[in-house]
Write a protein that holds these residues in place. Structure first.
Motif, PDB file in Angstrom:
ATOM      1  N   THR A 164      -0.922  -5.525 -34.389  1.00 21.65           N
ATOM      2  CA  THR A 164      -1.775  -5.130 -33.271  1.00 21.65           C
ATOM      3  C   THR A 164      -3.146  -4.705 -33.747  1.00 21.65           C
ATOM      4  N   ASP A 182      -6.325  -4.749 -20.284  1.00 23.15           N
ATOM      5  CA  ASP A 182      -5.357  -5.383 -21.180  1.00 23.15           C
ATOM      6  C   ASP A 182      -5.302  -4.647 -22.517  1.00 23.15           C
ATOM      7  N   GLU A 186      -2.031  -2.729 -24.141  1.00 19.84           N
ATOM      8  CA  GLU A 186      -1.546  -3.018 -25.496  1.00 19.84           C
ATOM      9  C   GLU A 186      -1.522  -1.753 -26.347  1.00 19.84           C
ATOM     10  N   GLU A 190       1.749   0.112 -27.951  1.00 21.38           N
ATOM     11  CA  GLU A 190       1.866   0.400 -29.386  1.00 21.38           C
ATOM     12  C   GLU A 190       2.222   1.867 -29.609  1.00 21.38           C
TER      13      GLU A 190
END
Length: 355
Positions: A164, A182, A186, A190
């Protein structure tokens, strides 16, 4: 068009009302052969079956379908972006005409099984009302479930995701492709994965990814829903902090809740890990974060507990009666806020929280 895909577990039955013949070509690899063809998403999803893994029985092998992933694929397609990945299925029966270059799939129920790509197929079908795209299908014919499971395990065990951190580093090169929302989703995901896998975290083993949450658990979807706004790169309250700092802040917050309300936390049906309780306390996070920083000049677990200690008496029992959803979370948060402000106002002047 078939019923819209939805989050589901167990067997998804597909059916084909009349046989179809599609242009195809044969591929041989060692002793194995498979066929490659294309099919509209609106036709593929209704005809395929999905043998999902049971939580209570030793059967099936696919994971639960995630609405969030389906919608993400659908939005990707609606935005006019390609989906070049193939999907892998197993057809129980089909005949290949090498001279004509066609594959004929007979009608029936449970005639094809998804091995890899259920979210791509479901998402493409979801978007079919706006943009019905063709999917590239790889199909084995006449293989048993053991072979299907072997392929599923091989694909999912061997594939390696891009770190990531590298994704974040590359996002700056794709400003038109990656929305801030977005990025926030994400980043929140994480953080969830870090906290659920860290044995020292108060949320260790408490965030579930592939199945519905049980008592004392929350779904990663619920976690991301409430944490993503905090780490939004443009307007999040935690946007100025690094990823490790954001992880520590969230971990400290829940550690302080665990210590302050230890009796409630010890319950099997912990209110803080139910949708309404988690949502309410995350709705309170920004206020508590600002007050703790102002009063304590830090956000360690002792700092947070010092500010929350006047709330140790709070009765959470009513939260079980107000339902779920945003309205219920807001109502629960307001109850906590009212008592929280009252406890701060009643604090001895020498210990009054500085604002």
């Amino acid at each position: 068009m078939a019923k819209r895909p939805s989050k589901q577990s167990g067997h998804k039955a597909g059916a084909l009302s009349a046989q179809i013949t599609v242009p195809a070509f044969e591929v041989k690899q060692g002793d194995v052969e498979f066929f490659v063809f294309k099919l509209l998403a609106s036709r593929l999803w209704p005809m395929v079956s999905i043998n999902r893994r049971s939580e209570t029985e030793d059967r099936g092998y696919q994971r639960v379908l995630s609405n969030a992933r389906v919608e993400a694929v659908a939005n990707h397609i609606r935005a006019g972006r390609p989906l070049p990945n193939n999907v892998l299925i197993a057809l129980d029966k089909a005949t290949f005409d090498a001279q004509a270059g066609t594959l004929t799939i007979p009608a029936g129920k449970d005639i094809g099984w998804v091995i890899d790509g259920q979210h791509r197929i479901a998402g493409a079908h979801e978007a079919a009302g706006d943009e019905d795209i063709e999917l590239c299908v790889f199909a084995f014919v006449g293989v048993d479930q053991e072979f299907q499971i072997e392929q599923f395990v091989t694909i999912n065990r061997e594939q390696k995701g891009v770190p990531t951190s590298l994704v974040y580093d590359l996002l700056s090169h794709l400003p038109s492709r990656k929305r801030p929302a977005d990025v926030a989703n994400e980043r929140a995901a994480e953080i969830a994965n870090q906290l659920r896998n860290d044995t020292k975290s108060p949320l260790s083993g408490r965030i579930v990814v592939t199945q519905s949450p049980g008592k004392g658990q929350i779904s990663i979807t619920n976690f991301v829903r409430k944490v993503a706004p905090l780490v939004h790169p443009d307007r999040g309250a935690l946007k100025v902090f690094t990823l490790p700092e954001q992880e520590q802040i969230i971990a400290n917050y829940f550690s302080a809740l665990k210590d302050t309300f230890s009796e409630q936390w010890a319950k099997a049906d912990n209110i803080f890990l139910r949708t309404v309780g988690f949502g309410a306390m995350m709705n309170m996070f920004e206020e508590i974060f600002a007050i703790v920083l102002s009063a304590q000049r830090g956000f360690t677990v002792p700092d947070i507990k010092e500010v929350l200690k006047g709330m140790a008496h709070f009765d959470f029992s009513q939260w079980s009666l107000i339902g779920s959803g945003n309205k219920a979370e807001m109502e629960a948060a307001q109850e906590f806020r009212t008592d929280f402000n009252r406890s701060r106002a009643a604090a001895p002047s020498g210990k009054r929280i500085r604002l």
